[in-house]
Design a protein around this motif. Structure first.
Motif, PDB file in Angstrom:
ATOM      1  N   THR A 243      13.638   9.733 -10.668  1.00 29.81           N
ATOM      2  CA  THR A 243      14.906   9.050 -10.962  1.00 29.81           C
ATOM      3  C   THR A 243      14.690   7.541 -11.007  1.00 29.81           C
ATOM      4  N   GLU A 244      15.658   6.863 -11.592  1.00 26.69           N
ATOM      5  CA  GLU A 244      15.576   5.405 -11.630  1.00 26.69           C
ATOM      6  C   GLU A 244      15.539   4.833 -10.213  1.00 26.69           C
ATOM      7  N   ASP A 245      16.310   5.414  -9.297  1.00 25.38           N
ATOM      8  CA  ASP A 245      16.315   4.951  -7.906  1.00 25.38           C
ATOM      9  C   ASP A 245      14.947   5.088  -7.270  1.00 25.38           C
ATOM     10  N   ALA A 246      14.327   6.243  -7.473  1.00 24.18           N
ATOM     11  CA  ALA A 246      13.004   6.475  -6.880  1.00 24.18           C
ATOM     12  C   ALA A 246      12.005   5.481  -7.451  1.00 24.18           C
ATOM     13  N   TYR A 247      12.115   5.228  -8.761  1.00 28.38           N
ATOM     14  CA  TYR A 247      11.190   4.274  -9.378  1.00 28.38           C
ATOM     15  C   TYR A 247      11.412   2.867  -8.831  1.00 28.38           C
ATOM     16  N   LEU A 248      12.675   2.518  -8.598  1.00 31.76           N
ATOM     17  CA  LEU A 248      12.968   1.197  -8.032  1.00 31.76           C
ATOM     18  C   LEU A 248      12.377   1.046  -6.635  1.00 31.76           C
ATOM     19  N   ARG A 249      12.396   2.143  -5.861  1.00 32.38           N
ATOM     20  CA  ARG A 249      11.776   2.075  -4.531  1.00 32.38           C
ATOM     21  C   ARG A 249      10.283   1.780  -4.648  1.00 32.38           C
ATOM     22  N   VAL A 250       9.643   2.399  -5.640  1.00 31.39           N
ATOM     23  CA  VAL A 250       8.213   2.156  -5.841  1.00 31.39           C
ATOM     24  C   VAL A 250       7.949   0.688  -6.159  1.00 31.39           C
TER      25      VAL A 250
ATOM     26  N   ALA B  12       0.837  -1.209   0.000  1.00 36.04           N
ATOM     27  CA  ALA B  12       0.000   0.000   0.000  1.00 36.04           C
ATOM     28  C   ALA B  12       0.869   1.255   0.000  1.00 36.04           C
ATOM     29  N   GLU B  13       1.935   1.238   0.790  1.00 37.63           N
ATOM     30  CA  GLU B  13       2.868   2.380   0.792  1.00 37.63           C
ATOM     31  C   GLU B  13       3.437   2.620  -0.603  1.00 37.63           C
ATOM     32  N   GLY B  14       3.809   1.535  -1.279  1.00 38.86           N
ATOM     33  CA  GLY B  14       4.367   1.653  -2.623  1.00 38.86           C
ATOM     34  C   GLY B  14       3.376   2.285  -3.591  1.00 38.86           C
ATOM     35  N   GLU B  15       2.116   1.914  -3.446  1.00 41.34           N
ATOM     36  CA  GLU B  15       1.085   2.475  -4.329  1.00 41.34           C
ATOM     37  C   GLU B  15       0.895   3.975  -4.045  1.00 41.34           C
ATOM     38  N   VAL B  16       0.962   4.343  -2.759  1.00 44.61           N
ATOM     39  CA  VAL B  16       0.839   5.772  -2.435  1.00 44.61           C
ATOM     40  C   VAL B  16       2.040   6.532  -3.002  1.00 44.61           C
ATOM     41  N   MET B  17       3.227   5.933  -2.859  1.00 48.62           N
ATOM     42  CA  MET B  17       4.437   6.530  -3.442  1.00 48.62           C
ATOM     43  C   MET B  17       4.230   6.762  -4.931  1.00 48.62           C
ATOM     44  N   GLN B  18       3.676   5.759  -5.609  1.00 49.49           N
ATOM     45  CA  GLN B  18       3.478   5.870  -7.048  1.00 49.49           C
ATOM     46  C   GLN B  18       2.454   6.961  -7.384  1.00 49.49           C
TER      47      GLN B  18
END
Lengths: 339, 339
Positions: free
Chosen positions: B174-181, B158-164
């Motif tokens: 950034t690629e890093d931020a996208y990888l975190r998602v 759920a956190e990942g979806e909110v991040m997205q």
């Protein structure tokens, strides 16, 4: 709130009751609030922002108070009841977030709903986040039985909401069918909140059954009073925040009673306004008039009183104590409250 | 699907791999499916109707297969892995139901989404129902550690979806931020699915860590390939079901790469179409052209191959066995698949 409710003999006792319960569990509830704040944390800023908007919006924290009081009634002396109480509040908050999305509600507790401020998408997702956190918290108590009870409640609450979706527009809903809905969508969480108090105290027999029954019947009474208050309460004058259920086309017990007791013309009114969703200026006032005519609100409160009595008798197996007294008085508070 | 993907040396092995894994776990997956059917039951007819629409829509059941294979790789001989696998599929289904509401998706796996057939409201609520059932199922295995892992995954997804949500429209991601998602929204469930296989086998040390790492990296690779396929795959021709991410304005790795490697005019194109949501006829074709120009899809697959290699090295501590071989080959399948 502008709802006018006539004073009753036991109203004073009811109003005191919640203060008394609050005093009894004040220190533990402080720990619960601390814990909630801590476990809402997330690296994604929107998550705690949105969650705390609702969690800190001045709810009564009735359900976690029930878990604390039920544990103490069973003689619990540990600290895991703090975690269970926080779990119950997380689960409750998650269901409110999803409810507001499902009901398309704009306001809750006098403030804009999270979905109005952050959107439906974030409300769904933060609800899911809180559900996950609720279960994680509970795992820490290592009580598989408490986990089972809460997991079951989570499913049953969702089932109840789906039932209500299906029944929402049907003015022909019977009282029994409506009771099944509120047993699931409201009473199941009250029942779980009190039962896990016994479970964590290793009182799995008659005490757990008694507290489950107390919570379930208190929850039904609570919801029925809510339904009556949404049309202005027993005195049925129109105050602030009155009419939300009507505007959302919800079938609640006052409607079920007024519909069944009404004549053909009146039934046509309910069908037009709630089933077909064609609501016009003055319809809410007419709805309240019909409820007064058929004593629908008064009788809804009478029904609530019936379930309240069952709740209190369920507690009678416990020896007298300040906790038992506070829980008993709480039933009166729930029935006689005007908000 | 109409996507054209060039044959690669290892493609044959990849395609065989999933068949081999399926054969290895066929009997157990039959039990999982049985169990899912049984535990979806509800007295409210809409609940199993809606749930089974998605659960029986021909998904690969990749995640529950991972749980079964991971358990057997750890020498598990009991039956609780069936329940854990069903739990994983319930949790996955719940997140898909909520995702489709959040993303306002009309189609999934070639069929109308549940929200198009039963509405957003029912999709949110049946998702909640499945989450509750997932936890209840898991309680039956009495594994507190597995419960903790799954509860944690539910929050993290759920956190990942909110991040997205927050990053969704930012072409400067950034690629890093996208990888975190995608670590959160996709890889966390893969990691949980494989780790609990070790946990249920009481292999909590290096085996659990290895399987967690395998699942996490496989999940990242899987999502990156998904992202590339959404623009037509390495061959980047436009086939059926291509362009969903573009139409939803999603920032995925191919976009991140094409944006960063592009000139000012090209960046303005990405900003207009994804950030401002102003998409016109021919824009998708132009997007694919830009991706071809900058080898964005090819390099997305290269990145996936990198994570796939980590996944396979994580498994190297296990002695050779048909399960290890099938899990290793599965990585190739995930990277070389064309659907």
């Amino acid at each position: 709130m502008g709802v006018v409710v006539p004073l009753e003999d036991d109203r004073g006792r009811g109003q005191n009751a919640v203060a008394q319960l609050q005093a009894l569990v004040a220190k533990e509830m402080q720990a619960v609030n601390e814990f909630i704040r801590e476990r809402m944390a997330s690296d994604v800023p929107m998550v705690p922002e949105l969650a705390s908007h609702l969690i800190n919006s001045g709810g009564k924290r009735l359900r976690p108070m029930l878990t604390i009081a039920a544990s103490r009634l069973c003689g619990y002396n540990g600290t895991d009841h703090i975690k269970l109480a926080a779990t119950v509040e997380f689960l409750h908050t998650a269901t409110l977030l999803h409810d507001d999305v499902v009901d398309e509600s704009d306001m809750r507790r006098g403030a804009k709903t999270a979905r109005m401020l952050w959107g439906n998408q974030a409300s769904v997702l933060v609800g899911d986040f809180l559900l996950g956190r609720a279960f994680k918290l509970m795992v820490e108590t290592k009580s598989l039985r408490a986990l089972e009870i809460i997991a079951d409640a989570a499913s049953v609450i969702a089932e109840g909401e789906v039932m209500q979706l299906a029944a929402a527009k049907d003015t022909g809903t019977t009282e029994d069918a409506y009771l099944r809905v509120i047993q699931a969508k409201t009473a199941a969480l009250f029942a779980a909140a009190t039962e896990i108090g016994a479970v964590i105290s290793e009182k799995n027999g008659s005490e757990a059954a008694a507290l489950e029954s107390y919570g379930r019947n208190l929850g039904i009474a609570f919801q029925l009073v809510d339904d009556a208050l949404d049309y202005g309460g027993r005195a049925a004058s129109l105050g602030k925040n009155v009419g939300d259920d009507f505007r959302e086309g919800k079938i609640t017990l006052p409607v079920v009673l007024a519909f069944r007791r009404g004549n053909a013309e009146e039934r046509a009114f309910w069908e037009r306004t709630l089933q077909q969703g064609d609501r016009q200026e003055g319809d809410l006032e007419h709805a309240v008039d019909l409820m007064n005519k058929h004593a629908a609100l008064e009788d809804t409160i009478l029904r609530a009183r019936h379930y309240g009595a069952i709740a209190n008798d369920a507690l009678a197996i416990f020896p007298d104590s300040p906790y038992r007294q506070a829980l008993t008085d709480l039933v009166d508070f729930c029935i006689n409250r005007n908000h």
